[in-house]
Design an enzyme around this catalytic site. Structure first.
Site, mmCIF file in Angstrom:
data_model
loop_
_atom_site.group_PDB
_atom_site.id
_atom_site.type_symbol
_atom_site.label_atom_id
_atom_site.label_comp_id
_atom_site.label_asym_id
_atom_site.label_seq_id
_atom_site.Cartn_x
_atom_site.Cartn_y
_atom_site.Cartn_z
ATOM 1 C CG PHE A 60 -19.468 59.807 -6.200
ATOM 2 C CD1 PHE A 60 -19.593 58.471 -5.824
ATOM 3 C CD2 PHE A 60 -20.638 60.530 -6.424
ATOM 4 C CE1 PHE A 60 -20.846 57.888 -5.672
ATOM 5 C CE2 PHE A 60 -21.882 59.955 -6.284
ATOM 6 C CZ PHE A 60 -21.981 58.622 -5.905
ATOM 7 C CD GLU A 87 -29.194 60.251 -11.080
ATOM 8 O OE1 GLU A 87 -28.867 61.437 -10.908
ATOM 9 O OE2 GLU A 87 -28.535 59.466 -11.778
ATOM 10 C CB SER A 139 -26.264 65.681 -10.842
ATOM 11 O OG SER A 139 -25.882 67.030 -10.781
ATOM 12 C CE LYS A 152 -13.773 69.125 -10.265
ATOM 13 N NZ LYS A 152 -13.972 68.172 -9.150
ATOM 14 C CB CYS A 187 -24.258 56.466 -15.021
ATOM 15 S SG CYS A 187 -22.929 55.543 -15.771
ATOM 16 C CD GLU A 235 -16.007 67.862 -5.359
ATOM 17 O OE1 GLU A 235 -15.699 67.332 -6.444
ATOM 18 O OE2 GLU A 235 -16.887 68.741 -5.269
HETATM 19 P P1 NAD Z 1 -21.862 66.008 -9.442
HETATM 20 O O1 NAD Z 1 -22.696 66.651 -10.480
HETATM 21 O O2 NAD Z 1 -22.079 66.393 -8.025
HETATM 22 O O3 NAD Z 1 -20.301 66.283 -9.727
HETATM 23 C C1 NAD Z 1 -19.686 65.904 -10.936
HETATM 24 C C2 NAD Z 1 -18.448 66.769 -11.154
HETATM 25 O O4 NAD Z 1 -18.850 68.128 -11.385
HETATM 26 C C3 NAD Z 1 -17.503 66.826 -9.960
HETATM 27 O O5 NAD Z 1 -16.181 66.830 -10.442
HETATM 28 C C4 NAD Z 1 -17.845 68.137 -9.267
HETATM 29 O O6 NAD Z 1 -16.758 68.706 -8.588
HETATM 30 C C5 NAD Z 1 -18.292 69.013 -10.415
HETATM 31 N N1 NAD Z 1 -19.366 69.964 -10.082
HETATM 32 C C6 NAD Z 1 -20.366 69.785 -9.184
HETATM 33 N N2 NAD Z 1 -21.201 70.849 -9.215
HETATM 34 C C7 NAD Z 1 -20.730 71.702 -10.148
HETATM 35 C C8 NAD Z 1 -21.161 72.965 -10.651
HETATM 36 N N3 NAD Z 1 -22.249 73.568 -10.196
HETATM 37 N N4 NAD Z 1 -20.424 73.559 -11.616
HETATM 38 C C9 NAD Z 1 -19.328 72.962 -12.126
HETATM 39 N N5 NAD Z 1 -18.877 71.756 -11.676
HETATM 40 C C10 NAD Z 1 -19.561 71.131 -10.712
HETATM 41 O O7 NAD Z 1 -22.033 64.422 -9.650
HETATM 42 P P2 NAD Z 1 -21.579 63.235 -8.690
HETATM 43 O O8 NAD Z 1 -22.466 63.199 -7.497
HETATM 44 O O9 NAD Z 1 -20.101 63.248 -8.489
HETATM 45 O O10 NAD Z 1 -21.901 61.978 -9.632
HETATM 46 C C11 NAD Z 1 -23.139 61.332 -9.673
HETATM 47 C C12 NAD Z 1 -23.960 61.807 -10.847
HETATM 48 O O11 NAD Z 1 -23.254 61.547 -12.058
HETATM 49 C C13 NAD Z 1 -25.274 61.048 -10.984
HETATM 50 O O12 NAD Z 1 -26.276 61.965 -11.336
HETATM 51 C C14 NAD Z 1 -25.002 60.056 -12.116
HETATM 52 O O13 NAD Z 1 -26.163 59.663 -12.827
HETATM 53 C C15 NAD Z 1 -24.106 60.874 -12.988
HETATM 54 N N6 NAD Z 1 -23.306 60.023 -13.864
HETATM 55 C C16 NAD Z 1 -23.679 59.968 -15.180
HETATM 56 C C17 NAD Z 1 -22.991 59.165 -16.063
HETATM 57 C C18 NAD Z 1 -23.405 59.089 -17.502
HETATM 58 O O14 NAD Z 1 -22.775 58.365 -18.260
HETATM 59 N N7 NAD Z 1 -24.434 59.800 -17.924
HETATM 60 C C19 NAD Z 1 -21.876 58.422 -15.608
HETATM 61 C C20 NAD Z 1 -21.520 58.509 -14.263
HETATM 62 C C21 NAD Z 1 -22.251 59.321 -13.403
#
Ligand code: NAD
Length: 494
Positions: free
Chosen positions: A151, A390, A228, A175, A283, A178
């Site tokens: 997000f 985190e 995450s 994708k 991030c 959401e």
């Molecule tokens: P999230 O893990 O909740 O979701 C990320 C994506 O994965 C979304 O599109 C979601 O629909 C999908 N998803 C969620 N759970 C899933 C599962 N069990 N199986 C398959 N797909 C799944 O992350 P978020 O809250 O949207 O984003 C924040 C996180 O992203 C933080 O932990 C942040 O550190 C990380 N992030 C990392 C970087 C990097 O470069 N390392 C960059 C941006 C964000």
């Protein structure tokens, strides 16, 4: 608000999603509902994958220079739409307009780099690999690639991947998160006008079910996911089981180390935007500060606490603050805010000192928004839950180390290894820091060491579940097979 749910974009058409349900898309600053996002079914995700698969043979045979023409047209459209895109990012994500504009600039920069594919995608040749034998590396596209975005950078993160994938001759299904689907919805309307053949780029809205469908479907060759570390670990395991390429970039706890010779006033000014910009939801946001020595620790704590009091927390679209660079908006959701509050209570239970408490911040007009003010804990124990976790919000922990070596140990013992910076005037300590710290992105007197699009972006340890990082030339290794041809020709018979 738009009443009709968002549509998916499959095979060059906007289609109503076959969905298991709808989720409201919320402006986290006001609670206003901006739209409805469909939670597409696995079958719908499969249709997009099949459309991408059908488009692959012709697209992969299209000459490289012709494949980047639609990306050049996309660039023109994105540049003309920069301000509207930034506003959508601010509306659905809550970051300030200057931060949203910077995000749009970075996504444009990635598209520019991908346009250089005819140069970047060239393979290598070794004439004389053996007697009369030459070796050549052919960088070949593989097929359908997929993406799940987080997000926090709804526009930039997709551009770390898809322009490179498509320029290299693959086809794509993305994708968005959401929680923030509107930015990619608008960008897809530009892609629709940019002249890509149908099926080359597809957009499917939804949640984890769509991602699981991408992995389970036999056609896609790989998945790029940013999210995450928990999500990354789950998808990396699933991809390994079905032998798919996977790039999964996860969570972070980015440390800033302050040495006794640092310019503490400059460092603290720098820390404020690193820790509290985007409400700590980058991030690359810094969330742990390690001050070396008692005097440095005391100076950092005092100046940081004072500087926090000047941070303006507001609805970033409030005209009164729209021009201010350092405005802290809301966190993404009520759930995120509740988690941040839980972690503040955890810190108090662990005996850390809450030097600045961001709970209970009041934002006029933002009563239904999800605001947390700058929060600073001092006297934090390395390895405590407050330090380990985190939090992904505007919560900073300050730790004390007695030496450079102890500071490096604190960083290297941490699960995450995304980014880390050091503040020092000394080249000696800076050099040791960049060589010894186990993080993928290092800053020297830079609070947010996020690489530009020409360089690889990615972490180490628990922040990265893949070998290949995002963006730039490096990501082409993910999207191509380096097929090696060894060839020889015998002399013509006389
Ligand atoms: P999230 O893990 O909740 O979701 C990320 C994506 O994965 C979304 O599109 C979601 O629909 C999908 N998803 C969620 N759970 C899933 C599962 N069990 N199986 C398959 N797909 C799944 O992350 P978020 O809250 O949207 O984003 C924040 C996180 O992203 C933080 O932990 C942040 O550190 C990380 N992030 C990392 C970087 C990097 O470069 N390392 C960059 C941006 C964000």
């Amino acid at each position: 608000m738009h009443d009709a749910p968002l549509k998916n974009y499959i095979d060059g058409q906007w289609v109503e999603a076959e969905a298991a349900g709808l989720l409201p898309v919320e402006n986290p600053g006001t609670g206003a509902v901006l739209g409805q996002v469909p939670l597409s079914s696995a079958e719908e995700a499969g249709r997009a994958v099949v459309a991408a698969g059908a488009a692959f043979p012709a697209w992969s045979r299209t000459p490289a220079a012709r494949r980047v023409e639609p990306l050049f047209r996309l660039l023109e459209r994105l540049r003309a739409d920069e301000e509207a895109l930034a506003r959508i990012i601010t509306e659905e994500n809550g970051k300030s307009l200057p931060d949203a504009r910077a995000e749009v600039k970075r996504l444009i920069e990635n598209c520019e780099v991908a346009c250089a594919l005819p140069v970047l995608g060239q393979g290598d040749t070794l004439v004389g690999a053996a007697e009369g034998i030459d070796g050549a590396v052919l960088r070949l596209p593989l097929g359908v690639f997929t993406l799940a975005a987080p997000f926090n950078f709804p526009g930039m993160v997709p551009f770390w991947f898809f322009p490179y994938a498509v320029a290299a001759g693959n086809t794509y299904v993305a994708k968005p998160s959401e929680q923030t689907p509107l930015t990619m919805q608008r960008i897809t309307s530009h892609l629709d006008q940019a002249g890509l053949p149908r099926g080359v780029f597809n957009l499917v809205h939804g949640d984890r079910r769509v991602v699981e469908a991408f992995i389970a479907h036999p056609l896609p060759k790989g998945l790029s996911l940013v999210g995450s570390s928990r999500t990354c670990r789950a998808v990396a395991e699933q991809c390994a089981r079905v032998h798919k390429r996977c790039q999964a970039m996860g969570g972070a706890k980015n440390h800033l180390v302050v040495l006794p010779d640092a310019r503490v006033d400059e460092a603290v000014r720098n820390m404020i935007s690193s820790c509290f910009g985007c409400a700590g939801q980058r991030c690359m946001a810094a969330s742990a500060i390690v001050a070396v020595g008692a005097a440095t620790y005391a100076a950092v704590c005092e100046q940081l606490v004072q500087a926090c009091r000047k941070v303006r927390v507001a609805n970033p679209l409030d005209p009164a603050v729209a021009r201010e660079a350092m405005v802290m908006g809301p966190v993404i959701s009520a759930k995120a805010k509740a988690f941040i509050h839980t972690m503040i209570e955890t810190g108090l239970r662990e005996g850390a000192r809450l030097a600045v408490d961001g709970r209970g911040v009041v934002v006029p007009g933002g009563e239904r928004g999800h605001y947390v003010g700058p929060t600073v804990f001092t006297e934090v124990r390395p390895g405590s839950a407050l330090h380990r976790t985190e939090i992904f919000g505007p919560v900073v922990v300050v730790l004390r180390a007695e030496s450079f070596d102890e500071a490096v140990r604190i960083l290297n013992c941490h699960e995450y290894g995304n980014g880390a910076s050091i503040y020092t005037q000394s080249g000696y300590w800076a050099r040791r820091f960049k060589l010894e710290v186990e993080c993928g992105m290092i800053g020297i007197n830079v609070g947010i060491p996020a690489p530009v699009a020409y360089l690889p972006f990615g972490g180490m340890k628990g922040s990265q579940f893949s070998d290949i990082k995002a963006q730039g030339r490096a990501v082409l290794d993910f999207f191509t097979e380096a097929k090696v041809v060894t060839e020889r020709y015998w002399p013509e018979a006389e």
